[in-house]
Scaffold this motif. Structure first.
Motif, PDB file in Angstrom:
ATOM      1  N   SER A  74       0.853  -1.191   0.000  1.00 27.80           N
ATOM      2  CA  SER A  74       0.000   0.000   0.000  1.00 27.80           C
ATOM      3  C   SER A  74       0.886   1.237   0.000  1.00 27.80           C
ATOM      4  O   SER A  74       1.788   1.368   0.837  1.00 27.80           O
ATOM      5  CB  SER A  74      -0.908   0.002   1.234  1.00 27.80           C
ATOM      6  OG  SER A  74      -1.733   1.147   1.255  1.00 27.80           O
ATOM      7  N   ARG A 104      -9.038   3.829 -10.091  1.00 23.82           N
ATOM      8  CA  ARG A 104     -10.275   3.466  -9.403  1.00 23.82           C
ATOM      9  C   ARG A 104     -11.170   4.677  -9.170  1.00 23.82           C
ATOM     10  O   ARG A 104     -12.373   4.626  -9.353  1.00 23.82           O
ATOM     11  CB  ARG A 104      -9.952   2.777  -8.080  1.00 23.82           C
ATOM     12  CG  ARG A 104      -9.243   1.435  -8.236  1.00 23.82           C
ATOM     13  CD  ARG A 104     -10.094   0.471  -9.017  1.00 23.82           C
ATOM     14  NE  ARG A 104      -9.471  -0.844  -9.120  1.00 23.82           N
ATOM     15  CZ  ARG A 104      -9.940  -1.825  -9.896  1.00 23.82           C
ATOM     16  NH1 ARG A 104     -11.014  -1.618 -10.640  1.00 23.82           N
ATOM     17  NH2 ARG A 104      -9.327  -2.985  -9.945  1.00 23.82           N
ATOM     18  N   ARG A 108      -7.512   7.057  -5.847  1.00 23.11           N
ATOM     19  CA  ARG A 108      -7.026   5.692  -5.680  1.00 23.11           C
ATOM     20  C   ARG A 108      -6.665   5.081  -7.033  1.00 23.11           C
ATOM     21  O   ARG A 108      -7.455   5.158  -7.984  1.00 23.11           O
ATOM     22  CB  ARG A 108      -8.089   4.841  -4.978  1.00 23.11           C
ATOM     23  CG  ARG A 108      -7.563   3.514  -4.444  1.00 23.11           C
ATOM     24  CD  ARG A 108      -8.532   2.969  -3.398  1.00 23.11           C
ATOM     25  NE  ARG A 108      -9.835   2.704  -3.985  1.00 23.11           N
ATOM     26  CZ  ARG A 108     -10.217   1.520  -4.472  1.00 23.11           C
ATOM     27  NH1 ARG A 108      -9.381   0.499  -4.445  1.00 23.11           N
ATOM     28  NH2 ARG A 108     -11.426   1.364  -4.978  1.00 23.11           N
ATOM     29  N   GLU A 110      -4.754   1.505  -8.844  1.00 25.93           N
ATOM     30  CA  GLU A 110      -4.274   0.142  -8.652  1.00 25.93           C
ATOM     31  C   GLU A 110      -3.204  -0.164  -9.698  1.00 25.93           C
ATOM     32  O   GLU A 110      -3.389   0.101 -10.895  1.00 25.93           O
ATOM     33  CB  GLU A 110      -5.420  -0.860  -8.777  1.00 25.93           C
ATOM     34  CG  GLU A 110      -4.970  -2.295  -8.488  1.00 25.93           C
ATOM     35  CD  GLU A 110      -6.113  -3.288  -8.627  1.00 25.93           C
ATOM     36  OE1 GLU A 110      -6.578  -3.801  -7.599  1.00 25.93           O
ATOM     37  OE2 GLU A 110      -6.533  -3.543  -9.786  1.00 25.93           O
ATOM     38  N   PRO A 117      -0.679  -7.014  -6.936  1.00 20.17           N
ATOM     39  CA  PRO A 117      -1.294  -5.668  -6.913  1.00 20.17           C
ATOM     40  C   PRO A 117      -0.636  -4.732  -5.909  1.00 20.17           C
ATOM     41  O   PRO A 117      -0.184  -5.152  -4.848  1.00 20.17           O
ATOM     42  CB  PRO A 117      -2.741  -5.964  -6.501  1.00 20.17           C
ATOM     43  CG  PRO A 117      -2.636  -7.191  -5.642  1.00 20.17           C
ATOM     44  CD  PRO A 117      -1.495  -8.005  -6.214  1.00 20.17           C
ATOM     45  N   TRP A 118      -0.588  -3.488  -6.283  1.00 21.57           N
ATOM     46  CA  TRP A 118      -0.177  -2.404  -5.394  1.00 21.57           C
ATOM     47  C   TRP A 118      -1.316  -1.382  -5.371  1.00 21.57           C
ATOM     48  O   TRP A 118      -1.886  -1.052  -6.418  1.00 21.57           O
ATOM     49  CB  TRP A 118       1.084  -1.697  -5.906  1.00 21.57           C
ATOM     50  CG  TRP A 118       2.346  -2.504  -5.752  1.00 21.57           C
ATOM     51  CD1 TRP A 118       2.741  -3.562  -6.503  1.00 21.57           C
ATOM     52  CD2 TRP A 118       3.375  -2.285  -4.786  1.00 21.57           C
ATOM     53  NE1 TRP A 118       3.953  -4.041  -6.081  1.00 21.57           N
ATOM     54  CE2 TRP A 118       4.371  -3.261  -5.021  1.00 21.57           C
ATOM     55  CE3 TRP A 118       3.566  -1.380  -3.753  1.00 21.57           C
ATOM     56  CZ2 TRP A 118       5.526  -3.353  -4.259  1.00 21.57           C
ATOM     57  CZ3 TRP A 118       4.717  -1.457  -2.994  1.00 21.57           C
ATOM     58  CH2 TRP A 118       5.680  -2.432  -3.243  1.00 21.57           C
ATOM     59  N   GLU A 119      -1.633  -0.878  -4.192  1.00 15.82           N
ATOM     60  CA  GLU A 119      -2.659   0.152  -4.064  1.00 15.82           C
ATOM     61  C   GLU A 119      -1.988   1.493  -3.825  1.00 15.82           C
ATOM     62  O   GLU A 119      -1.143   1.635  -2.944  1.00 15.82           O
ATOM     63  CB  GLU A 119      -3.609  -0.156  -2.900  1.00 15.82           C
ATOM     64  CG  GLU A 119      -4.760   0.836  -2.796  1.00 15.82           C
ATOM     65  CD  GLU A 119      -5.691   0.526  -1.629  1.00 15.82           C
ATOM     66  OE1 GLU A 119      -6.908   0.670  -1.787  1.00 15.82           O
ATOM     67  OE2 GLU A 119      -5.185   0.145  -0.561  1.00 15.82           O
TER      68      GLU A 119
END
Length: 346
Positions: A74, A104, A108, A110, A117-119
């Motif tokens: 994150s 997103r 945000r 992605e 995945p990285w947020e």
């Protein structure tokens, strides 16, 4: 004539340039390492390379590395800047097919590297805490007025004059309400009668101590003291030394109402290590709502610049009206109204 830059400024600028260049170099290195094949790297090394790539793309958006906070996968970016989807996509386009970028929403993103995945979250920097303390002076004459001010939805502090018709009763009432109480200590000032329980310039030490003792009996439950009038006494080092010695024995602090620019209260408190602070703004020298609102705005402005500020007001109808309306509104705006005891330097 334009001033020459100091050597310190040149060093700072040079340091910033070095950091920026190093950031760009590391990002390019990470991209080349990733393109060379992930199978040669451990999971930790791959995560580190991905992290550097993300920071490099954020760097292209003008985001400094100290604005980027990473925990596991994150990434939180705290920056005052705002970016469009086009700008974000363009910044991450350098990754090419190495990562899938999905927007997103406005805050945000992605990123997916080979199924991992990285947020990415964009946040505004947290606003610093803004604190104000408000002391209502001159209580003791009217019980109903004290109750009205006590009903204000904010943690204001109340300062009670000794020797008044309802001094002790008001102190007990406010204490039962969980309110913070000060002794509003009368002192000789500009020629006006300071009232009962005053410290006068002709007194000796024993007389000062006797008056103080009587005042504390008349106004119980106090946690500190501020001066009522007192332009003569607060400018006198000997008298303030006697008063501070008495307060120190009782474990109390002092708030200088600053009724004179000749006050030596701060210097003596520092030397005697007595908990201390001083008033920043008088809120109601004029008993007009518009004036009081302007002074309250000034108090908040000082607090925004210096983290906290102390205002003093009086039990006037106009003051009650403004505080009852404005303090709940200020709380919604992130201004914390706190007891003055939390403002003293201990």
């Amino acid at each position: 004539m334009r001033k020459k830059r100091s050597s310190t400024s040149i060093l700072i600028i040079s340091g910033v340039l070095v950091v920026l260049v190093c950031g760009a170099i590391l990002a390019d290195w990470a991209l080349k390492k990733r393109e060379s094949g992930r199978e040669a790297h451990t999971p930790y090394e791959r995560a580190l390379i991905d992290e550097l790539l993300i920071k490099g793309c954020l760097f292209d958006l003008g985001i400094a590395w100290d604005e980027v906070h990473i925990e596991e996968r994150s990434v939180v970016v705290r920056t005052p800047g705002e970016f469009t989807e086009v700008e974000i996509v363009e910044a991450f386009s350098r990754l090419g097919a190495q990562a899938k970028v999905t927007i997103r929403d406005a805050n945000r993103v992605e990123l997916i590297f080979d199924g991992h995945p990285w947020e990415l979250i964009f946040e505004k920097p947290r606003e610093k805490l803004v604190r104000i303390a408000i002391i209502v002076d001159d209580l003791g004459l009217d019980m109903n007025v004290a109750k009205q001010f006590s009903a204000i939805d904010a943690d204001v502090t109340f300062s009670i004059l000794p020797g008044q018709p309802h001094s002790k009763r008001i102190a007990r009432y406010l204490h039962a309400q969980g309110r913070e109480i000060l002794l509003h200590l009368p002192m000789e000032g500009n020629g006006k009668d300071p009232g009962a329980g005053a410290i006068m310039a002709g007194m000796n030490r024993a007389e000062v101590e006797a008056v103080m003792a009587s005042n504390f009996k008349n106004v119980p439950h106090v946690v500190g003291v501020n001066n009522h009038m007192g332009s003569v006494i607060t400018a006198d080092e000997v008298f303030m030394g006697i008063i501070y010695h008495d307060l120190a024995k009782r474990g109390l602090f002092f708030i200088d109402s600053l009724t004179t620019n000749r006050s030596i209260c701060s210097e003596v408190a520092f030397r005697m290590k007595l908990p201390f602070n001083a008033r920043d703004v008088f809120l109601d020298n004029e008993q007009e709502p518009a004036y009081i609102r302007a002074q309250l705005k000034k108090l908040v402005s000082i607090a925004r610049n210096y983290r906290d500020a102390i205002g003093i007001c009086h039990p006037y109808p106009a003051t009650l009206e403004v505080l009852a309306e404005e303090l709940p509104r200020l709380r919604k705006e992130g201004v914390s109204v706190e007891r003055v005891s939390s403002f003293v330097n201990r």
